[in-house]
Design a protein around this motif. Structure first.
Motif, PDB file in Angstrom:
ATOM      1  N   GLN A   1     -17.679  13.142   0.142  1.00  0.00           N
ATOM      2  CA  GLN A   1     -16.337  13.193   0.703  1.00  0.00           C
ATOM      3  C   GLN A   1     -15.926  14.649   0.864  1.00  0.00           C
ATOM      4  O   GLN A   1     -16.386  15.514   0.108  1.00  0.00           O
ATOM      5  CB  GLN A   1     -15.329  12.516  -0.239  1.00  0.00           C
ATOM      6  N   PRO A   2     -15.050  14.924   1.831  1.00  0.00           N
ATOM      7  CA  PRO A   2     -14.532  16.303   1.917  1.00  0.00           C
ATOM      8  C   PRO A   2     -13.741  16.631   0.660  1.00  0.00           C
ATOM      9  O   PRO A   2     -13.148  15.757   0.033  1.00  0.00           O
ATOM     10  CB  PRO A   2     -13.637  16.265   3.158  1.00  0.00           C
ATOM     11  N   THR A   3     -13.751  17.893   0.303  1.00  0.00           N
ATOM     12  CA  THR A   3     -13.086  18.316  -0.923  1.00  0.00           C
ATOM     13  C   THR A   3     -11.581  18.111  -0.850  1.00  0.00           C
ATOM     14  O   THR A   3     -10.956  17.654  -1.801  1.00  0.00           O
ATOM     15  CB  THR A   3     -13.382  19.790  -1.205  1.00  0.00           C
ATOM     16  N   SER A   4     -11.013  18.443   0.288  1.00  0.00           N
ATOM     17  CA  SER A   4      -9.564  18.351   0.406  1.00  0.00           C
ATOM     18  C   SER A   4      -9.165  18.139   1.849  1.00  0.00           C
ATOM     19  O   SER A   4      -9.946  18.402   2.771  1.00  0.00           O
ATOM     20  CB  SER A   4      -8.907  19.620  -0.143  1.00  0.00           C
ATOM     21  N   MET A   5      -7.935  17.661   2.020  1.00  0.00           N
ATOM     22  CA  MET A   5      -7.365  17.558   3.345  1.00  0.00           C
ATOM     23  C   MET A   5      -5.851  17.478   3.244  1.00  0.00           C
ATOM     24  O   MET A   5      -5.314  16.957   2.251  1.00  0.00           O
ATOM     25  CB  MET A   5      -7.934  16.363   4.114  1.00  0.00           C
ATOM     26  N   ASP A   6      -5.209  18.017   4.252  1.00  0.00           N
ATOM     27  CA  ASP A   6      -3.763  17.950   4.345  1.00  0.00           C
ATOM     28  C   ASP A   6      -3.395  16.988   5.454  1.00  0.00           C
ATOM     29  O   ASP A   6      -4.126  16.846   6.438  1.00  0.00           O
ATOM     30  CB  ASP A   6      -3.166  19.328   4.692  1.00  0.00           C
TER      31      ASP A   6
ATOM     32  N   GLY B   1     -14.240  13.264  -5.238  1.00  0.00           N
ATOM     33  CA  GLY B   1     -13.146  12.736  -4.437  1.00  0.00           C
ATOM     34  C   GLY B   1     -12.588  13.735  -3.433  1.00  0.00           C
ATOM     35  O   GLY B   1     -13.039  14.880  -3.339  1.00  0.00           O
ATOM     36  N   THR B   2     -11.590  13.278  -2.697  1.00  0.00           N
ATOM     37  CA  THR B   2     -10.878  14.132  -1.737  1.00  0.00           C
ATOM     38  C   THR B   2      -9.458  14.309  -2.212  1.00  0.00           C
ATOM     39  O   THR B   2      -8.747  13.315  -2.426  1.00  0.00           O
ATOM     40  CB  THR B   2     -10.852  13.496  -0.334  1.00  0.00           C
ATOM     41  N   THR B   3      -9.050  15.547  -2.374  1.00  0.00           N
ATOM     42  CA  THR B   3      -7.664  15.823  -2.741  1.00  0.00           C
ATOM     43  C   THR B   3      -6.833  15.823  -1.471  1.00  0.00           C
ATOM     44  O   THR B   3      -7.003  16.680  -0.601  1.00  0.00           O
ATOM     45  CB  THR B   3      -7.549  17.184  -3.441  1.00  0.00           C
ATOM     46  N   VAL B   4      -5.961  14.840  -1.365  1.00  0.00           N
ATOM     47  CA  VAL B   4      -5.112  14.701  -0.187  1.00  0.00           C
ATOM     48  C   VAL B   4      -3.711  15.196  -0.519  1.00  0.00           C
ATOM     49  O   VAL B   4      -3.110  14.739  -1.499  1.00  0.00           O
ATOM     50  CB  VAL B   4      -5.057  13.234   0.281  1.00  0.00           C
TER      51      VAL B   4
ATOM     52  N   LEU C   1      -9.415   9.311   5.920  1.00  0.00           N
ATOM     53  CA  LEU C   1     -10.266   9.903   4.899  1.00  0.00           C
ATOM     54  C   LEU C   1     -11.696   9.410   5.084  1.00  0.00           C
ATOM     55  O   LEU C   1     -11.982   8.226   4.922  1.00  0.00           O
ATOM     56  CB  LEU C   1      -9.778   9.510   3.501  1.00  0.00           C
ATOM     57  N   PRO C   2     -12.615  10.327   5.404  1.00  0.00           N
ATOM     58  CA  PRO C   2     -13.999   9.905   5.625  1.00  0.00           C
ATOM     59  C   PRO C   2     -14.813   9.861   4.336  1.00  0.00           C
ATOM     60  O   PRO C   2     -14.500  10.543   3.352  1.00  0.00           O
ATOM     61  CB  PRO C   2     -14.532  11.000   6.553  1.00  0.00           C
ATOM     62  N   CYS C   3     -15.861   9.053   4.369  1.00  0.00           N
ATOM     63  CA  CYS C   3     -16.784   8.972   3.248  1.00  0.00           C
ATOM     64  C   CYS C   3     -18.172   8.638   3.791  1.00  0.00           C
ATOM     65  O   CYS C   3     -18.324   7.709   4.582  1.00  0.00           O
ATOM     66  CB  CYS C   3     -16.334   7.896   2.260  1.00  0.00           C
ATOM     67  N   ASN C   4     -19.151   9.417   3.379  1.00  0.00           N
ATOM     68  CA  ASN C   4     -20.534   9.142   3.761  1.00  0.00           C
ATOM     69  C   ASN C   4     -21.268   8.486   2.608  1.00  0.00           C
ATOM     70  O   ASN C   4     -21.166   8.936   1.472  1.00  0.00           O
ATOM     71  CB  ASN C   4     -21.259  10.425   4.158  1.00  0.00           C
ATOM     72  N   HIS C   5     -21.968   7.421   2.904  1.00  0.00           N
ATOM     73  CA  HIS C   5     -22.769   6.717   1.883  1.00  0.00           C
ATOM     74  C   HIS C   5     -24.051   6.253   2.552  1.00  0.00           C
ATOM     75  O   HIS C   5     -24.298   5.043   2.680  1.00  0.00           O
ATOM     76  CB  HIS C   5     -21.996   5.565   1.246  1.00  0.00           C
ATOM     77  N   SER C   6     -24.858   7.215   2.975  1.00  0.00           N
ATOM     78  CA  SER C   6     -26.031   6.922   3.804  1.00  0.00           C
ATOM     79  C   SER C   6     -27.119   6.132   3.076  1.00  0.00           C
ATOM     80  O   SER C   6     -27.981   5.532   3.717  1.00  0.00           O
ATOM     81  CB  SER C   6     -26.612   8.225   4.349  1.00  0.00           C
ATOM     82  N   THR C   7     -27.082   6.134   1.747  1.00  0.00           N
ATOM     83  CA  THR C   7     -28.125   5.412   1.005  1.00  0.00           C
ATOM     84  C   THR C   7     -27.623   4.084   0.447  1.00  0.00           C
ATOM     85  O   THR C   7     -28.245   3.507  -0.443  1.00  0.00           O
ATOM     86  CB  THR C   7     -28.660   6.285  -0.139  1.00  0.00           C
ATOM     87  N   ILE C   8     -26.536   3.601   0.977  1.00  0.00           N
ATOM     88  CA  ILE C   8     -25.938   2.362   0.470  1.00  0.00           C
ATOM     89  C   ILE C   8     -26.909   1.198   0.617  1.00  0.00           C
ATOM     90  O   ILE C   8     -27.623   1.081   1.629  1.00  0.00           O
ATOM     91  CB  ILE C   8     -24.605   2.074   1.186  1.00  0.00           C
TER      92      ILE C   8
END
Lengths: 116, 110
Positions: free
Chosen positions: B6-11, B103-106, B20-27
Motif C-alpha cells: 500500500q502507499p505510505t500516505s495520501m491526502d 498501511g496507508t496513513t490517510v 485507496l489502492p492495495c496490491n496483492h499480486s500473490t493472493i
C-alpha cells in the motif's frame, strides 16, 4: 454490533511491577482472543493467541513467562506484563472472534502502558 | 513477508471520494481481501471485505480487479473523522491471526 472492551485504557506503572490488562467480549462468547502490541509509529504485531480453557500460543520472540495470558472464561482474557520495564511501554490491543458463523474479528479499544 | 503493498500516505479533501489502492499480486484463490482502519490511539475497526466481487456497505466500497491482484477501497465522501491508518489484509476464511503491514496513513483535509 459485537463489542470488545479493554481495561484499563491507560496505565502508568513503575519499573519492576506487574500490570494486568483485561479484554472482555461484552455481548458474545469468545473461545479465542488475540493479543497485539503496537509501538509508536509502528504497525500491530501479534503476540499470542488466547484459548479459553487452555494455554495460550505465543508468537516467535514473545516471552511467555513475561507476558502471562489467562483465558479463564468465554468472555474474558487477561494479559499480565510481569516485571515491566520501560521497553514494555506500548499500546496493547486485543481482538476476539465474533459469533460462530459471522467469521468476523472485533478489536478492543486498546490499552496504553507506560512504564517509568 | 508482506502479502500486500500500500502507499505510505495520501491526502484527500473533505467531501471528496478517497481511493485507496492495495496490491496483492500473490493472493491465493481462497484468500479474501479485508480492510481495517485504525484511528489514532484506538483499536482497528473493520471496514469491508471481499473475495472477487465488488462489495459495498455503509462505510465504503471495495473494488477488486478481475485477476484479484489488486483492489481499491473507496470512501465515497471523506470526512475529517476518516483520518486514520488504513490496512489492507489478505486472509483465508477462518484464519484470524491477522498480519498487519504498515498501511496507508490517510489525512482528510478541510
Amino acid at each position: 454490533g459485537a463489542v470488545v472492551s479493554q481495561h484499563p485504557s491507560w496505565v502508568i506503572c513503575k519499573s519492576g511491577t506487574s500490570v494486568k490488562i483485561e479484554c472482555r467480549s461484552l455481548d458474545f462468547q469468545a473461545t479465542t482472543m488475540f493479543w497485539y502490541r503496537q509501538f509508536p509509529k509502528q504497525s500491530l504485531m501479534l503476540m499470542a493467541t488466547s484459548n479459553e480453557g487452555s494455554k495460550a500460543t505465543y508468537e516467535q520472540g514473545v516471552e511467555k513467562d513475561k507476558f502471562l495470558i489467562n483465558h479463564a472464561s468465554l468472555t474474558l482474557s487477561t494479559l499480565t506484563v510481569t516485571s515491566a520495564h520501560p521497553e514494555d511501554s506500548s499500546f496493547y490491543i486485543c481482538s476476539a472472534i465474533g459469533r460462530v458463523g459471522t467469521g468476523e474479528l472485533f478489536f478492543g479499544e486498546g490499552s496504553r502502558l507506560t512504564v517509568l | 513477508d508482506a502479502k500486500t503493498t500500500q502507499p505510505t500516505s495520501m491526502d484527500c479533501a473533505e467531501g471528496r471520494a478517497a481511493n485507496l489502492p492495495c496490491n496483492h499480486s500473490t493472493i491465493s484463490g481462497n484468500e479474501y481481501v479485508y480492510w481495517y482502519r485504525q484511528i489514532h490511539s484506538q483499536g482497528p475497526q473493520y471496514i469491508i471485505h471481499g473475495l472477487k466481487n465488488n462489495e459495498t456497505n455503509e462505510m465504503a466500497s471495495l473494488i477488486i480487479t478481475e485477476d484479484r491482484k489488486s483492489s481499491t477501497l473507496i470512501l465515497p465522501h471523506a470526512t475529517l473523522r476518516d483520518t486514520a491508518v488504513y490496512y489492507c489484509i489478505v486472509r483465508v476464511a477462518g484464519d484470524y491471526k491477522l498480519s498487519f503491514g504498515a498501511g496507508t496513513t490517510v489525512t482528510v483535509r478541510a
